[in-house]
Design a protein around this motif. Sequence first.
Motif, PDB file in Angstrom:
ATOM      1  N   TRP A  48     -40.669 -34.727  46.793  1.00  0.00           N
ATOM      2  CA  TRP A  48     -41.713 -34.732  45.696  1.00  0.00           C
ATOM      3  C   TRP A  48     -42.712 -33.601  45.773  1.00  0.00           C
ATOM      4  O   TRP A  48     -43.142 -33.136  44.821  1.00  0.00           O
ATOM      5  N   LEU A  55     -43.366 -29.547  36.202  1.00  0.00           N
ATOM      6  CA  LEU A  55     -43.261 -30.757  35.993  1.00  0.00           C
ATOM      7  C   LEU A  55     -43.933 -31.794  36.590  1.00  0.00           C
ATOM      8  O   LEU A  55     -44.507 -32.703  36.038  1.00  0.00           O
ATOM      9  N   VAL A  59     -45.904 -34.782  34.342  1.00  0.00           N
ATOM     10  CA  VAL A  59     -45.960 -36.260  34.827  1.00  0.00           C
ATOM     11  C   VAL A  59     -47.597 -36.449  34.977  1.00  0.00           C
ATOM     12  O   VAL A  59     -48.072 -37.398  34.411  1.00  0.00           O
ATOM     13  N   ARG A  62     -49.133 -36.764  31.700  1.00  0.00           N
ATOM     14  CA  ARG A  62     -48.835 -38.206  30.822  1.00  0.00           C
ATOM     15  C   ARG A  62     -49.768 -39.298  31.474  1.00  0.00           C
ATOM     16  O   ARG A  62     -50.083 -40.247  30.836  1.00  0.00           O
ATOM     17  N   VAL A  63     -49.880 -39.333  32.685  1.00  0.00           N
ATOM     18  CA  VAL A  63     -50.834 -40.272  33.453  1.00  0.00           C
ATOM     19  C   VAL A  63     -52.246 -40.319  32.621  1.00  0.00           C
ATOM     20  O   VAL A  63     -52.703 -41.376  32.372  1.00  0.00           O
TER      21      VAL A  63
ATOM     22  N   LEU B 109     -34.422 -40.494  41.085  1.00  0.00           N
ATOM     23  CA  LEU B 109     -35.086 -39.926  39.928  1.00  0.00           C
ATOM     24  C   LEU B 109     -35.526 -38.385  40.426  1.00  0.00           C
ATOM     25  O   LEU B 109     -35.430 -37.726  39.219  1.00  0.00           O
ATOM     26  N   PHE B 110     -35.994 -38.096  41.438  1.00  0.00           N
ATOM     27  CA  PHE B 110     -36.216 -36.731  41.827  1.00  0.00           C
ATOM     28  C   PHE B 110     -35.153 -35.586  41.243  1.00  0.00           C
ATOM     29  O   PHE B 110     -35.275 -34.695  40.859  1.00  0.00           O
ATOM     30  N   ILE B 113     -34.485 -35.457  37.705  1.00  0.00           N
ATOM     31  CA  ILE B 113     -35.735 -34.604  37.079  1.00  0.00           C
ATOM     32  C   ILE B 113     -35.204 -33.055  37.189  1.00  0.00           C
ATOM     33  O   ILE B 113     -35.354 -32.357  36.526  1.00  0.00           O
ATOM     34  N   ARG B 114     -34.835 -32.841  38.503  1.00  0.00           N
ATOM     35  CA  ARG B 114     -34.769 -31.452  38.956  1.00  0.00           C
ATOM     36  C   ARG B 114     -33.689 -30.811  37.895  1.00  0.00           C
ATOM     37  O   ARG B 114     -33.748 -29.970  37.434  1.00  0.00           O
ATOM     38  N   ASN B 117     -34.319 -30.526  34.271  1.00  0.00           N
ATOM     39  CA  ASN B 117     -35.229 -29.290  34.035  1.00  0.00           C
ATOM     40  C   ASN B 117     -34.251 -28.138  34.141  1.00  0.00           C
ATOM     41  O   ASN B 117     -34.522 -27.119  33.312  1.00  0.00           O
ATOM     42  N   MET B 125     -35.784 -35.312  30.430  1.00  0.00           N
ATOM     43  CA  MET B 125     -36.888 -34.730  31.005  1.00  0.00           C
ATOM     44  C   MET B 125     -38.250 -35.703  30.732  1.00  0.00           C
ATOM     45  O   MET B 125     -38.973 -36.244  31.629  1.00  0.00           O
ATOM     46  N   ASP B 126     -38.265 -35.941  29.511  1.00  0.00           N
ATOM     47  CA  ASP B 126     -39.405 -36.652  28.799  1.00  0.00           C
ATOM     48  C   ASP B 126     -39.371 -38.114  29.445  1.00  0.00           C
ATOM     49  O   ASP B 126     -40.165 -38.657  30.149  1.00  0.00           O
ATOM     50  N   CYS B 129     -40.061 -38.093  33.521  1.00  0.00           N
ATOM     51  CA  CYS B 129     -41.331 -37.796  33.505  1.00  0.00           C
ATOM     52  C   CYS B 129     -42.305 -39.031  33.282  1.00  0.00           C
ATOM     53  O   CYS B 129     -43.224 -39.467  34.029  1.00  0.00           O
ATOM     54  N   VAL B 132     -41.820 -41.744  35.979  1.00  0.00           N
ATOM     55  CA  VAL B 132     -42.553 -41.104  37.206  1.00  0.00           C
ATOM     56  C   VAL B 132     -44.018 -41.707  36.966  1.00  0.00           C
ATOM     57  O   VAL B 132     -44.825 -42.222  37.770  1.00  0.00           O
ATOM     58  N   ALA B 133     -44.786 -41.144  35.881  1.00  0.00           N
ATOM     59  CA  ALA B 133     -45.964 -41.499  35.450  1.00  0.00           C
ATOM     60  C   ALA B 133     -46.101 -42.969  35.451  1.00  0.00           C
ATOM     61  O   ALA B 133     -47.374 -43.354  36.082  1.00  0.00           O
TER      62      ALA B 133
END
Lengths: 387, 171
Positions: A48, A55, A59, A62-63, B109-110, B113-114, B117, B125-126, B129, B132-133
């Motif tokens: 990560w 990206l 993220v 959004r938080v 998940l990582f 996303i990659r 992207n 992507m939305d 992300c 993850v958030a």
Amino acid sequence: MSFRGMLREMKGEVGAISRRGLLRPRTPSVRRVAAVAPEEATRQGCCWAELPPELLREVLARVEEAEPRWPRRRDVVACAGVCRTWRGVVKEIVRVPAESGKLTFPISVKQPGPRDAPMKCFIRRNRTTQTYYLYIGLTDALTDDGKFLLAARKGHRPTCTEYLISLDRSDTSRGSHACIGKLRSNFLRTKFTVYDAHPPHAAAGFSNRWSAGNYPVSHVHYELNVLGSRGPRRMRCVMHSIPVSAIEQGGTAPTQTGFPSSNDNSSASLPFFKSKSCRMDSFTAPLSIQDQEESKLVLKNKSPRWHEHLQCWCLNFHGRVTVASVKNFQLVATDESAPTNQEHDNTTLQFGKIGKDLFTMDYRYPLSAFQAFAICLSSFDTKLACE
Amino acid sequence: MAATTADGSKVVGGGEKSNVDEESKMITLFSSDGERFEVTQEAAAMSQTIHHMMEDGCVDDEGVHLPNVGSSILAMVIEYCNRHVASPDEKEDIRSFDAGFVNVEHHTLFDIIRAANYLDVKELMDLCCQTVADSIKSKSVEEIRELFGIVNDFTPEEEAEIRKENQWAFE
């Protein structure tokens, strides 16, 4: 060679590269050479830290957006504590309260409030310990559990009272690094000075010896009005750290962006707490040329109207104050240079009682929570009463 | 939904190929480890990267090579695109599908996303992300570091300040 032929060759090249595997720059979290399909490398340890910056920003944005209110807003602060990269991104995303209307980091309490609508807070008083606690409301209710912002403890001294204002509710002691300022009265408790432990302006213009922490930033003055003690008292606050231009079109108020590091040698000596005298301090920090020439913002309390029918002085607190008290007030910016001493319409600070030991405090730009809190403390302390 | 054809390539979703219309035209994608995937052009076009290649005429008979995406992840992305293209209006179904789709190991998940992207699949992507958030919610600094495998690179002095900052925030 045809275009398609060239493309085929290029693809072959790219395919060959992917089969050989690319050696990527190492970071501490990468534990394998990427000679396999990209995702297999991540199964061993988490990559990560290699998330592309755009990206990561997506993220964290959004938080930040998902949690505008406390207590959930602490997620944003937690993200800023993970590592340097995350901290940098969060600091870029989070906007000052004047723009966003949100408090996020501790420094937010020193920054000017929102321009649009007031920040709704409340103060709880503990009479036994002579301590006052400032909270921001979690909801639009008059009071709720609240999110703690600042605490102030009253200290009695022979010739004055002093309130130490701290970010730590359990530590309002002298010399504490959590102390961000104080309020000090004169002997008669009619005049108060608000001191900031840190320079109100950016460091430019101030030499190092002044970074120790005793900056008078405003004076609050209470007077009886023409009716003497039969009428509401008059308040006048001179905000030395805020120029009048701050409330004009396109104006800005000085905004601190961070607390000085506690590593700072100058702050270790803390002469902030060494002064023995309680005489009214004159403005002792050196003023820049700009400071001296610019007019300072002056706030005065709105004059209540005498309500013949109800036989009392009335101010419209818009439902935020429900118990009559001499302590209640609304401060508005006043242009003293104008011929008719005009009052601005917007209330900059409103304070009033809603219950036993419970008060609301609504403040807005250009005041910060710290300044607003200090001014409200003076209202508790001043001895000018109204019959 | 995957079926293996005679030559060993996988056909993933895609539905019926009975009529000659734009939606059922197929395109071949190659993952970084050389696996072949047959996908409808419509589904493939959810990837802006592939969409632009198709528009610019950069796709020949062979197909599109994707050196940055491995087969297992590419299969997942294709499954996502197929599902979203198949019934874009059935919001409840899609939401349910999406929730199940991102219910994977954190490192997977990582990878998704990659890939999303790189392939520029905005909806995916939305979704990722946001997932993850959401995984960050209510976690302490230490818990976030552990979840993401991130090393603390602050100096001891900085760490002390951050601890105070968090103490105030979690007050």
